[in-house]
Design an enzyme around this catalytic site. Sequence first.
Site, mmCIF file in Angstrom:
data_model
loop_
_atom_site.group_PDB
_atom_site.id
_atom_site.type_symbol
_atom_site.label_atom_id
_atom_site.label_comp_id
_atom_site.label_asym_id
_atom_site.label_seq_id
_atom_site.Cartn_x
_atom_site.Cartn_y
_atom_site.Cartn_z
ATOM 1 N N TYR A 297 0.846 -1.198 0.000
ATOM 2 C CA TYR A 297 0.000 0.000 0.000
ATOM 3 C C TYR A 297 0.881 1.248 0.000
ATOM 4 O O TYR A 297 1.726 1.439 0.879
ATOM 5 C CB TYR A 297 -0.901 -0.019 1.219
ATOM 6 C CG TYR A 297 -2.092 0.902 1.134
ATOM 7 C CD1 TYR A 297 -3.318 0.428 0.675
ATOM 8 C CD2 TYR A 297 -2.011 2.232 1.542
ATOM 9 C CE1 TYR A 297 -4.432 1.265 0.615
ATOM 10 C CE2 TYR A 297 -3.118 3.068 1.485
ATOM 11 C CZ TYR A 297 -4.323 2.583 1.020
ATOM 12 O OH TYR A 297 -5.415 3.404 0.965
ATOM 13 N N TYR A 341 -5.562 5.344 -7.258
ATOM 14 C CA TYR A 341 -5.818 5.237 -5.829
ATOM 15 C C TYR A 341 -7.221 4.678 -5.645
ATOM 16 O O TYR A 341 -8.209 5.398 -5.740
ATOM 17 C CB TYR A 341 -5.691 6.610 -5.170
ATOM 18 C CG TYR A 341 -6.041 6.627 -3.694
ATOM 19 C CD1 TYR A 341 -5.238 5.971 -2.774
ATOM 20 C CD2 TYR A 341 -7.161 7.309 -3.239
ATOM 21 C CE1 TYR A 341 -5.537 5.987 -1.427
ATOM 22 C CE2 TYR A 341 -7.478 7.335 -1.887
ATOM 23 C CZ TYR A 341 -6.659 6.678 -0.982
ATOM 24 O OH TYR A 341 -6.965 6.694 0.352
#
Length: 388
Positions: A297, A341
């Site tokens: 991430y 994203y």
Amino acid sequence: MSIHRADSLGGRAAIVGIGATEFSKDSGRSELKLAVEAVRAALDDAGLTPADVDGLVTFTMDTSPEITVAQAAGIGELSFFSRVHYGGGAACATVQQAALAVASGVAEVVVCYRAFNERSGRRFGSGVQRREPSAEGTALGWNLPAGLLTPASWVAMAAQRYLHTYGLTPDAFGHVAVTDRRYAARNPAAYFYGRPITLAEHAASRWIVEPLRLLDCCQETDGGQAIVVTSTERARALRRQPAVITAAAQGAGRAQEQMTSFYRDDLTGLPEMGVVARQLWRTAGLAPADIDVAILYDHFTPFVLMQLEEFGFCGPGEAADFVAADALPLNTHGGQLGEAYLHGMNGIAEAVRQLRGSSVNQVPDAARVLVTAGTGVPTSGLILGTDG
């Protein structure tokens, strides 16, 4: 106290379908429509129909409720529906909850989804604007008067301490950004397709909150992503090679807050990811050397470095050199800095593509992929593997 033994979930469920909308800065349609498009695409990829689905999982932050998505997507009765909290920290946990439902017999086919207009609608990067009073908001409220108003400002505190402790400069973060953009440049689905960057360009990008520059920060994206989970046994009869959920874990550390855990003994690591790492390694019976690809991430580059260290790929303060050496294929879709994203859900999809052998940046013979969810918050992770 977190558990100290392997759990029994590993190997009992698999990802059999992935689907997404295009990734854009202005989708031109509702978040519900994005969710439904992604769900239908994932089911089609799996060779399943809406009638096969009996479970849905999403984020507490998603604006499209499970029953509404079920109705709009043509899904009938549901025997399982669930949501996971803490923003991007929920990504891998949605798959974990789906796997738990499948393994226990509560549901047979569960779809995990996330959809938002995060660029054309509510922009998370704009920071705290209006919040209902809550216990959770107390921690944020303590820091807001000091000017810590945005996710970048919260991460910058830990990033500054990391650099100070290990005698590094902000250039250390550039290796993550360059790596992500190199892979994104070869990914037609990525927003930054065809646009790699250099370390010099990273260093020349403007400050957002020192020590974070513009190219240390992820994008803001409109889009949707869905993941289909079923039993490993059923997966073998479906259209695609299954990505077996070898291990799945959630983690929250001591003195955990949501992005503002500044009163821990040490700000140079991510204890919540340490909880996840220990459980993944225990359950999978694997070690860092066994991982072929890592999808970590990357809402902000410093936390990628800290994750590599929490998982034991390198020692404390060594992750920048580890990334610079290309010691491990990292974020081969371009990550959230380069592709989109989507709160980490697109990273799970990339892990599945690597195991299928269909990634545009394919790692030869990839058989084990580590995926992580949001950092700085209670989080989650997966180890996915090939079947057999």
